[in-house]
Each structure stands twice: as C-alpha cells, then as structure tokens.
Write a protein that holds these residues in place. Structure first.
Motif, PDB file in Angstrom:
ATOM      1  N   VAL A  85       6.393  20.073  35.384  1.00  0.00           N
ATOM      2  CA  VAL A  85       5.918  21.067  34.437  1.00  0.00           C
ATOM      3  C   VAL A  85       6.867  22.260  34.448  1.00  0.00           C
ATOM      4  O   VAL A  85       7.222  22.784  35.505  1.00  0.00           O
ATOM      5  CB  VAL A  85       4.485  21.527  34.788  1.00  0.00           C
ATOM      6  N   LEU A  86       7.288  22.673  33.252  1.00  0.00           N
ATOM      7  CA  LEU A  86       8.164  23.830  33.124  1.00  0.00           C
ATOM      8  C   LEU A  86       7.387  25.080  32.731  1.00  0.00           C
ATOM      9  O   LEU A  86       7.690  26.170  33.196  1.00  0.00           O
ATOM     10  CB  LEU A  86       9.254  23.567  32.080  1.00  0.00           C
TER      11      LEU A  86
ATOM     12  N   GLU B  49      -8.228  24.023  36.829  1.00  0.00           N
ATOM     13  CA  GLU B  49      -6.875  24.205  37.347  1.00  0.00           C
ATOM     14  C   GLU B  49      -5.870  23.747  36.302  1.00  0.00           C
ATOM     15  O   GLU B  49      -5.774  22.558  36.004  1.00  0.00           O
ATOM     16  CB  GLU B  49      -6.683  23.411  38.639  1.00  0.00           C
ATOM     17  N   TYR B  50      -5.148  24.698  35.748  1.00  0.00           N
ATOM     18  CA  TYR B  50      -4.144  24.389  34.746  1.00  0.00           C
ATOM     19  C   TYR B  50      -2.857  23.930  35.424  1.00  0.00           C
ATOM     20  O   TYR B  50      -2.582  24.283  36.559  1.00  0.00           O
ATOM     21  CB  TYR B  50      -3.849  25.629  33.897  1.00  0.00           C
ATOM     22  N   PRO B  51      -2.035  23.161  34.723  1.00  0.00           N
ATOM     23  CA  PRO B  51      -0.733  22.782  35.283  1.00  0.00           C
ATOM     24  C   PRO B  51       0.101  24.041  35.536  1.00  0.00           C
ATOM     25  O   PRO B  51       0.123  24.953  34.715  1.00  0.00           O
ATOM     26  CB  PRO B  51      -0.094  21.930  34.179  1.00  0.00           C
ATOM     27  N   GLN B  52       0.762  24.075  36.675  1.00  0.00           N
ATOM     28  CA  GLN B  52       1.592  25.214  37.050  1.00  0.00           C
ATOM     29  C   GLN B  52       3.060  24.839  37.015  1.00  0.00           C
ATOM     30  O   GLN B  52       3.416  23.677  37.229  1.00  0.00           O
ATOM     31  CB  GLN B  52       1.224  25.694  38.464  1.00  0.00           C
ATOM     32  N   ARG B  53       3.899  25.823  36.824  1.00  0.00           N
ATOM     33  CA  ARG B  53       5.348  25.621  36.794  1.00  0.00           C
ATOM     34  C   ARG B  53       5.810  24.978  38.103  1.00  0.00           C
ATOM     35  O   ARG B  53       5.446  25.400  39.182  1.00  0.00           O
ATOM     36  CB  ARG B  53       6.047  26.962  36.600  1.00  0.00           C
ATOM     37  N   GLY B  54       6.606  23.922  37.990  1.00  0.00           N
ATOM     38  CA  GLY B  54       7.161  23.259  39.155  1.00  0.00           C
ATOM     39  C   GLY B  54       6.324  22.112  39.690  1.00  0.00           C
ATOM     40  O   GLY B  54       6.805  21.341  40.511  1.00  0.00           O
ATOM     41  N   GLU B  55       5.092  21.978  39.236  1.00  0.00           N
ATOM     42  CA  GLU B  55       4.252  20.874  39.711  1.00  0.00           C
ATOM     43  C   GLU B  55       4.728  19.559  39.108  1.00  0.00           C
ATOM     44  O   GLU B  55       5.240  19.516  37.995  1.00  0.00           O
ATOM     45  CB  GLU B  55       2.794  21.089  39.307  1.00  0.00           C
TER      46      GLU B  55
END
Length: 118
Positions: free
Chosen positions: A21-22, A3-9
């Motif tokens: 995360v942007l 699971e990669y970092p997602q935008r907004g997390e």
C-alpha cells in the motif's frame, strides 16, 4: 474500530499475488457524494512488477487480506525521486535494467554536403 490500509503494509490478493500500500486517499467530493462506496481510494504497487494502480477501498478490502507479520516496506524516501525502485523488490526477484543507448546525432553538414547543392 475499522482498520484502514496503512502506507507500507503488504496485502495479498485472494488469488495469491501481493501488493504494498502506498496511500489511502479520499475521493473527490463529486465522486463520493454520488456513490459513497467510492469515497476512499487505495493506491498500491504490485510486488511482482512494480506497477502502481488504485482501486476503491471497498473493493480492495473484499479482494485483499493483510499479511500479518510481513515486513513493512516503504517506497522511495520522501524528497527523493518518486516511482519504481528495484530496491523495494523482494530479495528473490532478479531485476535487470534495460538501458537505451544514447541517440547519436549526425554531425553538422559541412560545405561539401549534398544539401548545399539543392
């Protein structure tokens, strides 16, 4: 599956501060081919002061943990102005905007100005 970092997390550093995360992006091929550990890069914003920075994905995952149940917070809407917005700060953070006074331009010299006599 990874699971990669997602935008907004929101993620929290091992020493306590939080970031949002942007973007997760692939590094240029010239970088990724030399060192596969740097093949992906995470762009993130510190929740405390709004500073934006990036780091290699491997380092980011070693030092940060995902905040489960944290509200997803997005940056400025697409198509709008980019950059820092005080509306993305946590409600407990007081934000005061420092405003610079407009520069006063001196009036155009008239016929009696000393520069006319030089």
């Amino acid at each position: 599956m990874r699971e990669y970092p997602q935008r907004g997390e929101r993620w929290q550093h091992s020493q306590g501060w939080t970031v949002t995360v942007l973007r997760l992006s692939a590094a240029p091929f010239s970088v990724a081919s030399v060192n596969p550990e740097f093949s992906h890069e995470v762009l993130y914003r510190y929740d405390s002061d709004g500073q934006v920075t990036s780091s290699p994905l491997a380092w980011f995952e070693e030092n940060y943990t995902r905040l489960v149940g944290a509200p997803r917070r997005f940056s400025a809407p697409t198509g709008g102005s980019s950059g820092f917005s005080p509306f993305n700060l946590h409600p407990t953070v007081k934000y005061e905007r420092w405003r610079e006074r407009p520069a006063r331009h001196p009036a155009e010299p008239d016929a009696s100005h000393y520069s006319n006599y030089l």
